[in-house]
Design an enzyme around this catalytic site. Structure first.
Site, PDB file in Angstrom:
ATOM      1  N   ALA A 105      61.635  40.689  36.518  1.00  0.00           N
ATOM      2  CA  ALA A 105      61.136  41.318  35.014  1.00  0.00           C
ATOM      3  C   ALA A 105      62.373  42.000  34.493  1.00  0.00           C
ATOM      4  CB  ALA A 105      60.044  41.960  34.990  1.00  0.00           C
ATOM      5  N   ASN A 143      57.814  42.798  41.803  1.00  0.00           N
ATOM      6  CA  ASN A 143      56.857  42.090  42.330  1.00  0.00           C
ATOM      7  C   ASN A 143      57.342  40.800  43.045  1.00  0.00           C
ATOM      8  OD1 ASN A 143      54.983  43.458  40.326  1.00  0.00           O
ATOM      9  ND2 ASN A 143      56.001  42.754  38.868  1.00  0.00           N
ATOM     10  N   TYR A 186      55.380  30.414  41.243  1.00  0.00           N
ATOM     11  CA  TYR A 186      56.561  30.774  42.116  1.00  0.00           C
ATOM     12  C   TYR A 186      56.079  30.067  43.508  1.00  0.00           C
ATOM     13  CZ  TYR A 186      56.980  34.341  38.647  1.00  0.00           C
ATOM     14  OH  TYR A 186      57.260  35.084  37.187  1.00  0.00           O
ATOM     15  N   HIS A 214      66.705  32.613  39.807  1.00  0.00           N
ATOM     16  CA  HIS A 214      65.244  32.724  39.368  1.00  0.00           C
ATOM     17  C   HIS A 214      64.614  31.700  40.276  1.00  0.00           C
ATOM     18  CE1 HIS A 214      66.069  35.709  36.445  1.00  0.00           C
ATOM     19  NE2 HIS A 214      66.895  35.022  36.079  1.00  0.00           N
ATOM     20  N   ARG A 233      59.495  28.613  29.990  1.00  0.00           N
ATOM     21  CA  ARG A 233      58.502  29.678  29.916  1.00  0.00           C
ATOM     22  C   ARG A 233      58.561  30.555  28.710  1.00  0.00           C
ATOM     23  NH1 ARG A 233      58.454  32.884  35.220  1.00  0.00           N
ATOM     24  NH2 ARG A 233      56.232  33.441  34.421  1.00  0.00           N
TER      25      ARG A 233
HETATM   26  C1  DQA Z   1      61.643  35.568  37.828  1.00  0.00           C
HETATM   27  C2  DQA Z   1      61.453  34.981  36.286  1.00  0.00           C
HETATM   28  C3  DQA Z   1      61.164  36.417  35.615  1.00  0.00           C
HETATM   29  O1  DQA Z   1      60.887  36.085  34.181  1.00  0.00           O
HETATM   30  C4  DQA Z   1      60.012  37.104  35.962  1.00  0.00           C
HETATM   31  O2  DQA Z   1      59.486  38.398  35.314  1.00  0.00           O
HETATM   32  C5  DQA Z   1      59.962  37.152  37.641  1.00  0.00           C
HETATM   33  C6  DQA Z   1      60.504  36.282  38.342  1.00  0.00           C
HETATM   34  C7  DQA Z   1      61.956  34.024  38.635  1.00  0.00           C
HETATM   35  O3  DQA Z   1      62.420  34.107  39.788  1.00  0.00           O
HETATM   36  O4  DQA Z   1      61.411  33.101  38.019  1.00  0.00           O
HETATM   37  O5  DQA Z   1      59.190  38.220  37.968  1.00  0.00           O
HETATM   38  O6  DQA Z   1      62.795  36.221  38.024  1.00  0.00           O
END
Ligand code: DQA
Length: 169
Positions: free
Chosen positions: A96, A30, A42, A119, A126
């Site tokens: 994820a 994603n 994000y 991240h 979160r």
């Molecule tokens: C993420 C945090 C993860 O929990 C989430 O599933 C993501 C992005 C981040 O970059 O903040 O897809 O890795």
């Protein structure tokens, strides 16, 4: 596009025999939707923008930066296996899969390359399900909460790790 073509340090950038360090940056599921996906979490920076910023910083730091994104756990494992013995550091945002993947943990252990976990968001601000990472204890360090800048901080840290491993400052 071949994996060679995705390398940002072109042959023209490199002095012959320069032994330029290589860093692989892996983006999980994603993250191809960055810029549109939950921008309040994000940010508005796209993955293309992040990869371009990594390429530019890599040139400045004297690193070859390879980038890879996949929504598939198996493809991520295959890409990291393919880097075995030919990269100096791995930067990974498993997205994820951070919270579930034993396969990604195992391939990082298998290649034995120093790894930095990244991240965009601060996962500790979160939902509790995001607080667990399958790679936290095998990463050299973890950088989170700075949006796209998390990757750039990680690339600087990777440069310093590589320098230390090669006996530099
Ligand atoms: C993420 C945090 C993860 O929990 C989430 O599933 C993501 C992005 C981040 O970059 O903040 O897809 O890795």
């Amino acid at each position: 596009m071949t994996s060679e073509a995705k390398r940002t340090g072109s042959a023209a950038d490199e002095a012959p025999g320069a032994n330029r360090p290589t860093v692989l940056v892996v983006h999980g599921p994603n993250l191809n939707l960055l810029g549109e996906r939950e921008p309040e979490v994000y940010g508005r920076t796209t993955l293309k923008d992040i990869d371009a910023a990594l390429a530019a910083l890599g040139r400045e730091l004297g690193l070859t930066v390879e980038t890879f994104q996949s929504n598939s756990e198996g493809a991520i494992v295959d890409r990291i296996q393919a880097a075995r013995g030919r990269i100096d550091a791995l930067i990974i945002n498993p997205a994820a899969y951070t919270h579930t993947s034993v396969a990604i943990r195992d391939v990082i252990l298998a290649i034995g390359t120093p790894c930095i976990e990244v991240h965009l968001s601060n996962v500790y601000r979160r939902e509790p399900m995001r607080h667990h990472s399958t790679i936290a204890d095998i990463a050299v360090g973890r950088i989170m909460g700075f949006g796209a800048d998390s990757y750039l901080v990680a690339l600087r840290a990777a440069r310093n790790l590589i320098g230390a491993a090669r006996g530099g400052a």
